[in-house]
Design a protein around this motif. Structure first.
Motif, mmCIF file in Angstrom:
data_model
loop_
_atom_site.group_PDB
_atom_site.id
_atom_site.type_symbol
_atom_site.label_atom_id
_atom_site.label_comp_id
_atom_site.label_asym_id
_atom_site.label_seq_id
_atom_site.Cartn_x
_atom_site.Cartn_y
_atom_site.Cartn_z
ATOM 1 N N VAL A 267 27.868 47.698 28.317
ATOM 2 C CA VAL A 267 27.910 48.372 27.494
ATOM 3 C C VAL A 267 27.332 46.399 26.499
ATOM 4 C CG1 VAL A 267 28.946 49.012 25.285
ATOM 5 C CG2 VAL A 267 28.953 50.175 27.319
ATOM 6 N N ILE A 268 29.217 45.701 27.301
ATOM 7 C CA ILE A 268 28.366 44.638 26.043
ATOM 8 C C ILE A 268 27.827 43.320 26.387
ATOM 9 C CG2 ILE A 268 29.514 41.692 26.550
ATOM 10 C CD1 ILE A 268 32.121 43.493 27.758
ATOM 11 N N SER A 269 26.809 43.767 27.421
ATOM 12 C CA SER A 269 25.298 43.341 28.011
ATOM 13 C C SER A 269 24.351 44.131 27.196
ATOM 14 C CB SER A 269 24.813 43.709 29.863
ATOM 15 O OG SER A 269 25.848 43.022 29.939
ATOM 16 N N ALA A 270 24.376 44.680 27.037
ATOM 17 C CA ALA A 270 23.157 45.849 26.412
ATOM 18 C C ALA A 270 23.533 45.907 24.625
ATOM 19 C CB ALA A 270 23.360 47.295 26.891
ATOM 20 N N GLY A 271 24.464 46.310 24.320
ATOM 21 C CA GLY A 271 25.123 45.395 22.950
ATOM 22 C C GLY A 271 24.366 44.780 22.880
ATOM 23 N N PHE A 272 24.216 42.944 23.234
ATOM 24 C CA PHE A 272 23.300 41.818 23.435
ATOM 25 C C PHE A 272 22.330 41.978 22.792
ATOM 26 C CE2 PHE A 272 22.685 37.859 25.202
ATOM 27 C CZ PHE A 272 22.417 36.649 23.475
ATOM 28 N N VAL A 273 22.156 42.317 24.086
ATOM 29 C CA VAL A 273 20.003 42.898 23.399
ATOM 30 C C VAL A 273 19.862 43.366 22.688
ATOM 31 C CG1 VAL A 273 18.690 44.013 25.722
ATOM 32 C CG2 VAL A 273 20.199 42.578 26.494
ATOM 33 N N LEU A 274 20.943 44.870 22.209
ATOM 34 C CA LEU A 274 19.956 45.458 21.331
ATOM 35 C C LEU A 274 20.898 44.728 20.063
ATOM 36 C CD1 LEU A 274 21.371 49.419 22.319
ATOM 37 C CD2 LEU A 274 19.266 48.459 22.006
ATOM 38 N N GLY A 275 21.740 43.880 20.694
ATOM 39 C CA GLY A 275 21.858 43.495 18.654
ATOM 40 C C GLY A 275 20.930 42.147 18.430
ATOM 41 N N SER A 276 20.721 41.190 19.616
ATOM 42 C CA SER A 276 19.280 40.285 19.443
ATOM 43 C C SER A 276 18.519 41.050 18.793
ATOM 44 C CB SER A 276 19.743 39.593 21.236
ATOM 45 O OG SER A 276 20.834 39.454 21.985
ATOM 46 N N ILE A 277 17.495 41.723 19.702
ATOM 47 C CA ILE A 277 16.104 43.224 19.044
ATOM 48 C C ILE A 277 16.461 42.911 18.020
ATOM 49 C CG2 ILE A 277 15.065 44.397 19.448
ATOM 50 C CD1 ILE A 277 15.966 44.661 22.616
ATOM 51 N N CYS A 279 18.459 41.529 14.971
ATOM 52 C CA CYS A 279 18.187 40.618 14.524
ATOM 53 C C CYS A 279 16.884 40.088 14.506
ATOM 54 C CB CYS A 279 19.589 39.622 14.791
ATOM 55 S SG CYS A 279 21.280 39.737 14.892
ATOM 56 N N LEU A 280 16.627 39.590 14.957
ATOM 57 C CA LEU A 280 14.814 39.585 15.971
ATOM 58 C C LEU A 280 13.872 39.969 14.759
ATOM 59 C CD1 LEU A 280 14.721 38.417 19.228
ATOM 60 C CD2 LEU A 280 14.848 36.379 17.099
ATOM 61 N N LEU A 281 13.926 41.338 14.229
ATOM 62 C CA LEU A 281 13.208 42.216 14.351
ATOM 63 C C LEU A 281 13.459 42.499 12.607
ATOM 64 C CD1 LEU A 281 13.651 45.862 15.642
ATOM 65 C CD2 LEU A 281 11.558 43.813 15.678
ATOM 66 N N ALA A 282 14.605 42.042 11.835
ATOM 67 C CA ALA A 282 15.699 41.486 10.879
ATOM 68 C C ALA A 282 14.284 40.406 9.775
ATOM 69 C CB ALA A 282 17.242 41.588 10.945
ATOM 70 N N ILE A 283 14.881 39.279 11.395
ATOM 71 C CA ILE A 283 14.401 38.115 10.916
ATOM 72 C C ILE A 283 12.900 38.105 10.663
ATOM 73 C CG2 ILE A 283 13.521 35.565 11.496
ATOM 74 C CD1 ILE A 283 16.360 35.633 12.554
ATOM 75 N N ARG A 284 12.101 39.227 11.435
ATOM 76 C CA ARG A 284 10.522 39.114 11.865
ATOM 77 C C ARG A 284 10.364 39.861 9.646
ATOM 78 N NH1 ARG A 284 7.518 43.009 15.811
ATOM 79 N NH2 ARG A 284 5.262 42.926 13.858
ATOM 80 N N GLU A 285 11.350 40.947 9.667
ATOM 81 C CA GLU A 285 11.014 41.980 8.377
ATOM 82 C C GLU A 285 11.374 40.618 7.244
ATOM 83 O OE1 GLU A 285 12.367 45.800 5.805
ATOM 84 O OE2 GLU A 285 12.575 45.688 9.045
ATOM 85 N N PHE A 286 12.631 40.260 7.291
ATOM 86 C CA PHE A 286 12.137 39.001 6.277
ATOM 87 C C PHE A 286 11.518 37.998 5.833
ATOM 88 C CE2 PHE A 286 14.017 35.194 4.897
ATOM 89 C CZ PHE A 286 14.242 35.551 3.443
ATOM 90 N N LEU A 287 10.373 37.572 6.743
ATOM 91 C CA LEU A 287 9.879 36.512 6.713
ATOM 92 C C LEU A 287 8.375 37.087 6.150
ATOM 93 C CD1 LEU A 287 10.256 34.609 10.581
ATOM 94 C CD2 LEU A 287 10.826 33.436 7.971
ATOM 95 N N SER A 288 8.249 38.607 7.093
ATOM 96 C CA SER A 288 6.971 39.268 6.454
ATOM 97 C C SER A 288 6.811 38.818 4.891
ATOM 98 C CB SER A 288 6.669 40.377 7.029
ATOM 99 O OG SER A 288 7.545 41.334 7.117
ATOM 100 N N ARG A 289 7.936 39.468 4.543
ATOM 101 C CA ARG A 289 8.090 39.938 2.754
ATOM 102 C C ARG A 289 7.953 38.499 2.215
ATOM 103 N NH1 ARG A 289 13.353 44.068 2.895
ATOM 104 N NH2 ARG A 289 11.855 46.261 3.515
ATOM 105 N N LEU A 290 8.731 37.484 2.857
ATOM 106 C CA LEU A 290 8.734 36.252 1.808
ATOM 107 C C LEU A 290 7.305 35.825 1.840
ATOM 108 C CD1 LEU A 290 10.325 34.064 1.116
ATOM 109 C CD2 LEU A 290 10.531 33.328 3.194
ATOM 110 N N PHE A 291 6.610 35.845 3.036
ATOM 111 C CA PHE A 291 4.993 35.238 2.819
ATOM 112 C C PHE A 291 4.087 35.921 1.881
ATOM 113 C CE2 PHE A 291 6.857 33.097 6.613
ATOM 114 C CZ PHE A 291 6.269 31.457 6.522
ATOM 115 N N LYS A 292 4.776 37.348 1.740
ATOM 116 C CA LYS A 292 3.573 37.868 0.760
ATOM 117 C C LYS A 292 3.672 38.127 -0.072
ATOM 118 C CE LYS A 292 3.713 42.062 4.197
ATOM 119 N NZ LYS A 292 3.597 43.655 4.216
ATOM 120 N N LYS A 293 5.187 37.843 -0.616
ATOM 121 C CA LYS A 293 5.734 37.158 -2.212
ATOM 122 C C LYS A 293 4.726 35.747 -2.643
ATOM 123 C CE LYS A 293 10.004 39.514 -3.004
ATOM 124 N NZ LYS A 293 11.132 38.851 -2.560
#
Length: 293
Positions: A267-277, A279-293
């Motif tokens: 569970v700890i390993s899976a939580g770490f992997v899912l949390g990392s994914i 965060c990466l998706l959130a960063i990706r979405e934030f950057l895509s919105r920032l560049f669109k503006k």
């Protein structure tokens, strides 16, 4: 960013619950599958190898050109050209068939013409212990050591060889020096002097003679007749837990303990992997919105 719906959370929880049940069932099946696993009684502490008793020494011949010590030995050692050494093998053994293994050890001692120099037996049936200090003929040391390892289950083993040539040479030099001193003191007994002086001389001679006797005992251990290598054996009795004694409730508890432990890691390993994914998706979405503006 896509939000996680309630149905997705439910599916994820069911997935993790299914993994837990699967791990538990596999561990329970594993316990029944490997019925031949033997459980040893480890209540008997493995004691120290140092049993006490006498020290054994042996000799190894060599030519003068093989050792720089040979020249120095010629002046003081009566058997110059030989190395004096102490060799000790230590075996810790646990036995499931204690009586048979004990008999095998004594048969090995008899067949190799070895000598039992220390013996200690303790404990009742199920918790018996045997300590042996064995003097083995140097030529048969290796074969004895190999054969002894076939008795019981070896817990620990080691062999130590220590050079005793210098120690032997010093003892001989000390003996020669004391003999010369004693000869000089004996000559003084025939000289005129006071009674007090003769009493003091007598005490001095007695002290040197006593020291020579003690040296003789120490040097006697190096004599060819007394040459042995040492094997120390400590064997204790192990017990087998019959398979039918292990109840289903015990198996359930063991399987549950194992599952909780390793499921936690999962569970700890899976939580770490899912949390990392995430965060990466959130960063990706934030950057895509920032560049669109």
């Amino acid at each position: 960013m896509t939000f996680i719906h309630r149905k997705d959370v439910k599916r994820l929880l069911l997935l993790f619950a299914g993994i837990f049940v699967l791990m538990f069932c596999l561990r329970l099946w594993y316990g029944y599958q490997f019925k031949s696993v033997t459980l040893y009684n480890e209540e008997n502490p493995v004691e120290s190898f140092d049993f006490g008793g006498r020290r054994n020494y042996a000799s190894e011949k060599f030519s003068k050109g093989e050792s720089p010590k040979a020249v120095a030995l010629e002046a003081i050692a009566p058997d110059a050209g030989s190395q004096k050494y102490e060799k000790i093998a230590r075996l810790k053994t646990k036995s499931l068939h204690y009586s048979k293994d004990e008999e095998r050890i004594y048969q090995l001692i008899d067949s190799s013409q070895s000598i039992i120099q220390f013996e200690n037996k303790t404990g009742n049936a199920g918790k018996r212990k045997l300590q042996l200090l064995i003097g083995v003929i140097p030529e048969k040391f290796d074969s004895f050591y190999i054969a002894a390892q076939r008795v019981g289950v070896i817990v620990e083993r080691n062999v130590t060889k220590t050079d005793k040539t210098n120690e032997y040479s010093k003892l001989n030099a000390q003996k020669i020096s004391l003999q010369k001193t004693l000869a000089s003191l004996n000559e003084l007994k025939h000289s005129p002097g006071k009674i007090e002086d003769f009493i003091a001389l007598h005490d001095k001679i007695y002290a040197i003679e006593t020291e020579l006797q003690n040296l003789g005992v120490e040097l006697g251990s190096f004599d060819t007749v007394n040459e042995f290598c040492t094997v120390q054996i400590y064997m204790y009795e192990g017990t087998v837990v019959p398979e039918n004694v292990i109840h289903f409730s015990t198996r359930m508890v063991r399987a549950l303990e194992w599952t909780v432990k390793y499921y936690g890691f999962f569970v700890i390993s899976a939580g770490f992997v899912l949390g990392s994914i995430y965060c990466l998706l959130a960063i990706r979405e934030f950057l895509s919105r920032l560049f669109k503006k």
